[in-house]
Design a protein around this motif. Sequence first.
Motif, PDB file in Angstrom:
ATOM      1  N   ALA A   1      22.998  68.581  32.679  1.00 44.16           N
ATOM      2  CA  ALA A   1      24.191  68.445  31.848  1.00 44.16           C
ATOM      3  C   ALA A   1      25.159  67.444  32.474  1.00 44.16           C
ATOM      4  O   ALA A   1      25.770  66.625  31.779  1.00 44.16           O
TER       5      ALA A   1
ATOM      6  N   SER B   1      15.164  68.296  39.849  1.00 49.43           N
ATOM      7  CA  SER B   1      14.352  69.342  40.489  1.00 49.43           C
ATOM      8  C   SER B   1      15.100  69.926  41.683  1.00 49.43           C
ATOM      9  O   SER B   1      16.045  69.308  42.189  1.00 49.43           O
ATOM     10  N   GLY B   2      14.636  71.078  42.117  1.00 47.10           N
ATOM     11  CA  GLY B   2      15.213  71.681  43.321  1.00 47.10           C
ATOM     12  C   GLY B   2      14.694  70.960  44.553  1.00 47.10           C
ATOM     13  O   GLY B   2      15.421  70.747  45.526  1.00 47.10           O
ATOM     14  N   ALA B   3      13.437  70.553  44.517  1.00 46.41           N
ATOM     15  CA  ALA B   3      12.816  69.841  45.641  1.00 46.41           C
ATOM     16  C   ALA B   3      13.249  68.377  45.617  1.00 46.41           C
ATOM     17  O   ALA B   3      13.783  67.905  44.612  1.00 46.41           O
TER      18      ALA B   3
HETATM   19  C1  LIG Z   1      12.091  78.979  36.475  1.00 47.78           C
HETATM   20  C2  LIG Z   1      12.403  77.852  37.429  1.00 47.78           C
HETATM   21  C3  LIG Z   1      11.365  77.098  37.930  1.00 47.78           C
HETATM   22  C4  LIG Z   1      11.617  76.028  38.794  1.00 47.78           C
HETATM   23  N1  LIG Z   1      10.571  75.297  39.260  1.00 47.78           N
HETATM   24  C5  LIG Z   1      10.807  74.255  40.079  1.00 47.78           C
HETATM   25  C6  LIG Z   1       9.732  73.473  40.560  1.00 47.78           C
HETATM   26  O1  LIG Z   1       8.563  73.675  40.229  1.00 47.78           O
HETATM   27  N2  LIG Z   1      10.013  72.451  41.408  1.00 47.78           N
HETATM   28  C7  LIG Z   1      11.289  72.164  41.793  1.00 47.78           C
HETATM   29  O2  LIG Z   1      11.479  71.217  42.546  1.00 47.78           O
HETATM   30  N3  LIG Z   1      12.347  72.869  41.318  1.00 47.78           N
HETATM   31  C8  LIG Z   1      12.134  73.903  40.476  1.00 47.78           C
HETATM   32  N4  LIG Z   1      13.199  74.625  39.984  1.00 47.78           N
HETATM   33  C9  LIG Z   1      14.581  74.185  40.301  1.00 47.78           C
HETATM   34  C10 LIG Z   1      15.205  73.322  39.165  1.00 47.78           C
HETATM   35  O3  LIG Z   1      14.319  72.319  38.719  1.00 47.78           O
HETATM   36  C11 LIG Z   1      16.484  72.625  39.647  1.00 47.78           C
HETATM   37  O4  LIG Z   1      17.392  73.544  40.161  1.00 47.78           O
HETATM   38  C12 LIG Z   1      17.114  71.776  38.556  1.00 47.78           C
HETATM   39  O5  LIG Z   1      17.910  70.781  39.127  1.00 47.78           O
HETATM   40  C13 LIG Z   1      17.967  72.611  37.604  1.00 47.78           C
HETATM   41  O6  LIG Z   1      18.479  71.754  36.594  1.00 47.78           O
HETATM   42  P1  LIG Z   1      19.656  72.269  35.606  1.00 47.78           P
HETATM   43  O7  LIG Z   1      20.813  72.612  36.498  1.00 47.78           O
HETATM   44  O8  LIG Z   1      19.940  71.118  34.727  1.00 47.78           O
HETATM   45  O9  LIG Z   1      19.108  73.423  34.852  1.00 47.78           O
HETATM   46  C14 LIG Z   1      12.963  75.720  39.154  1.00 47.78           C
HETATM   47  C15 LIG Z   1      14.008  76.493  38.647  1.00 47.78           C
HETATM   48  C16 LIG Z   1      13.742  77.552  37.791  1.00 47.78           C
HETATM   49  C17 LIG Z   1      14.892  78.398  37.274  1.00 47.78           C
END
Ligand SMILES: Cc1cc2nc3c(=O)[nH]c(=O)nc-3n(C[C@H](O)[C@H](O)[C@H](O)COP(=O)(O)O)c2cc1C
Length: 185
Positions: A17, A126-128
Motif C-alpha cells: 500500500a 517480501s519478508g525475506a
Molecule cells: C501468509 C504469509 C506468507 C508469507 N510468505 C512469505 C514468503 O514465502 N516469503 C517471504 O519472503 N515473505 C513472506 N511473507 C511476508 C510478506 O511477504 C511481507 O511481510 C510483505 O512485505 C507484506 O506485504 P504487505 O504489507 O503489503 O501485505 C508472508 C506473509 C504472510 C502473512
Amino acid sequence: MKILAIMGSPRKNGDNAEIVGSFIEGAKSAGHEIDVCHVYDMKFKGCIGCMACTEGKVDICIHNDDFNKMYQTIVDADCILFSTPVYFGHMTGPLKTFIDRFYTFLQEDYTLKHIPGKKFITVVTSGAPENMFCESVTGFFKTWFGEFMKMEHVGSLIAGDLTKNGTIKEKTKVLQKAEELGKSL
Ligand SMILES: Cc1cc2nc3c(=O)[nH]c(=O)nc-3n(C[C@H](O)[C@H](O)[C@H](O)COP(=O)(O)O)c2cc1C
C-alpha cells in the motif's frame, strides 16, 4: 492515461500500500487517472474452466460477480499495476484467483482481446531479502502478461525485508523510485 492498480495484499497500510501510494502520487502529479481495486474486498469465484467465455456463450463469465463488474475498468485501462506481497513463495491466493479470470480475454483460437498493447507494472514485496522471492514472482508476471498476453512491462518495484529489518534508507529509496515511475509514465 488510465491506470488500474490491482492490489493483492489484504493489508491496506502495509508495504504494498505504501509503495503503490507513492506511485499514485507521482502518477496523479503527471495527470494520470487512477482506479484502485482491492481484491480482498471483492467477492468473486475462481475460474472453473467451463470455456463458456472463450466459446462466446457468455459476454464475460458465467460467474456474475465482482470480477464481471470490474471487467470494463480492465478493458478501459491503458496501464495495469499488479501489486502483491509474497505468500509462501507466490503472489497471494486471491490475486491469483482474480488473474485466472483473465481467461475471458482469450478467444477460441487462442488470440487475445482487449489486453495486448496495454502497459503493466509490477509491485512485489517480501519478508525475506528481495532477491529471494520477489524476482521469481515478478518473473511470473513478465511471462504471462508480457510474453503471453502481449502487454508491455514498463516498471518493476520490488522490496524485501521492509517491515522487520529494512532501513529507512532502503524504504525511502523504493518509495522515491515508485513516485518517479508514476511521474515518468
Ligand atoms: C501468509 C504469509 C506468507 C508469507 N510468505 C512469505 C514468503 O514465502 N516469503 C517471504 O519472503 N515473505 C513472506 N511473507 C511476508 C510478506 O511477504 C511481507 O511481510 C510483505 O512485505 C507484506 O506485504 P504487505 O504489507 O503489503 O501485505 C508472508 C506473509 C504472510 C502473512
